[in-house]
Design an enzyme around this catalytic site. Structure first.
Site, PDB file in Angstrom:
ATOM      1  N   TYR A  52       5.251   1.633   1.494  1.00 49.85           N
ATOM      2  CA  TYR A  52       4.158   0.860   0.899  1.00 49.85           C
ATOM      3  C   TYR A  52       2.920   1.738   0.735  1.00 49.85           C
ATOM      4  CZ  TYR A  52       0.358  -2.523   0.467  1.00 49.85           C
ATOM      5  OH  TYR A  52      -0.750  -3.202   0.031  1.00 49.85           O
ATOM      6  N   GLY A  53       2.547   2.438   1.796  1.00 49.44           N
ATOM      7  CA  GLY A  53       1.392   3.328   1.712  1.00 49.44           C
ATOM      8  C   GLY A  53       1.598   4.421   0.690  1.00 49.44           C
ATOM      9  N   ALA A  54       2.802   4.966   0.625  1.00 51.56           N
ATOM     10  CA  ALA A  54       3.095   6.026  -0.333  1.00 51.56           C
ATOM     11  C   ALA A  54       2.999   5.516  -1.766  1.00 51.56           C
ATOM     12  CB  ALA A  54       4.492   6.597  -0.074  1.00 51.56           C
TER      13      ALA A  54
ATOM     14  N   ILE B 141      -6.977  -7.990   5.007  1.00 54.03           N
ATOM     15  CA  ILE B 141      -7.415  -9.258   4.403  1.00 54.03           C
ATOM     16  C   ILE B 141      -6.497 -10.342   4.946  1.00 54.03           C
ATOM     17  CG2 ILE B 141      -7.887 -10.494   2.275  1.00 54.03           C
ATOM     18  CD1 ILE B 141      -9.556  -7.955   2.557  1.00 54.03           C
TER      19      ILE B 141
END
Length: 241
Positions: A145-147, A178
């Site tokens: 996800y971060g990548a 969030i």
């Protein structure tokens, strides 16, 4: 003067707050997503000139069909759709599962934005704006996800160079934690919430409206000299200099 805005994933969470911000200013807003019932309910609740359009941003045929549902001019595109199907996958030893997991995150968080922007780009007027929703996960080593969000930020630089001569700005708004979204699902335990909130310097979780306010600003005349940037909205959980 009323503008035309497209917000992908505009039915819930951050996308819904972004759509609400533009609708409140009198703009015509198209919200897209996969769930027709959610989109229609959101459009009815927001009031104003909000139009729901079913479109899976990762489906080439649906994104191509989106073009026929939009007017000739789109002043602002907000690539909000994204997320991850599994925050903590067990991929040990299963290469096919690894490939499927990484491709799913790249499709959702990168390719959806690339496809939608490719379709909408010819409709953008000189002086328009493109805004992507990234994540502070790009700087926290959070797997596929971060990548994928890091790839989105890198692609944004390429897009800014291409659109700059037309006066079109393109930026990434990168939220931190969030709480009021569907992103975390069952992982949003009281302990998780407390830990993430404790990371901030403001002592509170972010809300979708925090992100929406920055997105809305980037589409105003006051932001016409801001492009190719990543703007962090994380309460100080990740600091920059």
């Amino acid at each position: 003067m009323s503008r035309t805005i497209v917000v992908t994933g505009g039915g819930v969470g951050i996308g819904r707050a972004v759509a609400a911000a533009f609708a409140a200013g009198g703009d015509r807003v198209f919200i897209t997503g996969r769930r027709e019932d959610v989109l229609k309910e959101t459009a009815a609740q927001l009031g104003g000139d909000v139009e729901p359009v079913v479109c899976d941003a990762t489906d080439v045929d649906q994104v191509e069909a989106l073009r026929e549902r939009l007017p000739e001019v789109v002043d602002v595109l907000v690539n909000n759709v994204g997320g991850t199907a599994n925050l903590h996958p067990d991929l040990s030893g299963d290469l096919r599962a690894v490939v499927a997991h990484w491709k799913a995150n790249l499709d959702s968080n990168l390719m959806g934005a690339v496809l939608t922007t490719t379709v909408v780009e010819p409709l953008l007027p000189n002086g328009g704006a493109v805004i992507h929703i990234g994540s502070f996960a790009t700087d926290r080593g959070q797997g596929s996800y971060g990548a994928a969000k890091a790839a989105l930020a890198s692609w944004n630089l390429h897009l800014a160079r291409r659109l700059g001569p037309r006066g079109i700005t393109t930026n990434v708004v990168s939220p931190g934690y969030i709480a009021d979204t569907e992103f975390f699902g069952a992982h949003l335990t009281p302990e998780f919430h407390q830990a993430r909130t404790a990371e901030t310097l403001l002592g509170r979780a972010g809300v979708p409206e925090d992100v929406a306010g920055v997105v809305h600003f980037l589409a105003t005349p006051g932001a016409r000299h801001i492009t190719a940037q990543v703007l962090h909205v994380n309460g100080g959980a990740l600091t920059t200099r």
